[in-house]
Motif scaffolding. Sequence first.
Motif, mmCIF file in Angstrom:
data_model
loop_
_atom_site.group_PDB
_atom_site.id
_atom_site.type_symbol
_atom_site.label_atom_id
_atom_site.label_comp_id
_atom_site.label_asym_id
_atom_site.label_seq_id
_atom_site.Cartn_x
_atom_site.Cartn_y
_atom_site.Cartn_z
ATOM 1 N N LYS A 195 34.226 34.919 36.693
ATOM 2 C CA LYS A 195 35.639 35.175 36.789
ATOM 3 C C LYS A 195 35.901 36.398 35.751
ATOM 4 N N TYR A 238 37.637 39.822 37.135
ATOM 5 C CA TYR A 238 38.408 40.498 36.732
ATOM 6 C C TYR A 238 38.223 42.054 36.454
ATOM 7 N N GLU A 262 47.969 37.664 33.351
ATOM 8 C CA GLU A 262 47.966 36.229 34.058
ATOM 9 C C GLU A 262 46.403 35.968 33.988
ATOM 10 N N GLN A 263 45.554 36.805 34.413
ATOM 11 C CA GLN A 263 44.339 36.931 34.786
ATOM 12 C C GLN A 263 43.391 36.907 33.391
ATOM 13 N N LYS A 289 45.089 35.651 30.381
ATOM 14 C CA LYS A 289 45.263 34.490 30.026
ATOM 15 C C LYS A 289 44.519 33.022 30.500
ATOM 16 N N THR A 290 44.130 33.256 31.841
ATOM 17 C CA THR A 290 43.436 32.200 32.620
ATOM 18 C C THR A 290 42.062 32.173 31.890
ATOM 19 N N ASP A 326 42.268 30.687 28.486
ATOM 20 C CA ASP A 326 42.327 29.184 28.836
ATOM 21 C C ASP A 326 40.909 28.647 29.177
#
Length: 166
Positions: free
Chosen positions: A66, A70, A84-85, A87-88, A91
């Motif tokens: 990922k 990204y 958002e990416q 943060k993902t 996480d």
Amino acid sequence: MKKIIIALVAVFAVALSADAQKFGHVDTQSIMQSLPELTKVNGELQAIAQQYDNDIKAMQEELQRKAEEYEKNKATMSATAQQEQEKTLQDMYTKIQQTAQQNQQEFQKQQAEKMQPIQQKIVTAIQNVGKAGQYTYIFEQGAALYIGTGSKDVTSEVKAEINKLK
């Protein structure tokens, strides 16, 4: 004169009680290594550890995939999509760390549970040898700073006692 006699009697009593004491020492590591149960438990623990490692490795590979995706698409993303990416990804990284910590705690718990019967068996055998041989103390060989000639190695007796417990 009376004090001297009392002192001599006290010294004599201490000397007699010291002679009545019997000491032994035992090498629990060699006993544990000789038990077939340990091989089974070690195999089970290795399988659990391998499963935990595989789970973490799969999560890390997913994060890596990922993150690469990204980086490749970052230039074409809006600022909001980038945030958002990111943060993902953060996480996912946090989840990997938490999972690794949980796995380690669970592994230690399972290790303690699986080793407890083996350790209890050894303790029971040592206690039985101690009672049968009327030992005052039986010390762990590796924990003693000095083992004199007055201490008997009871490791073989404990191994024999474990075989009786089966």
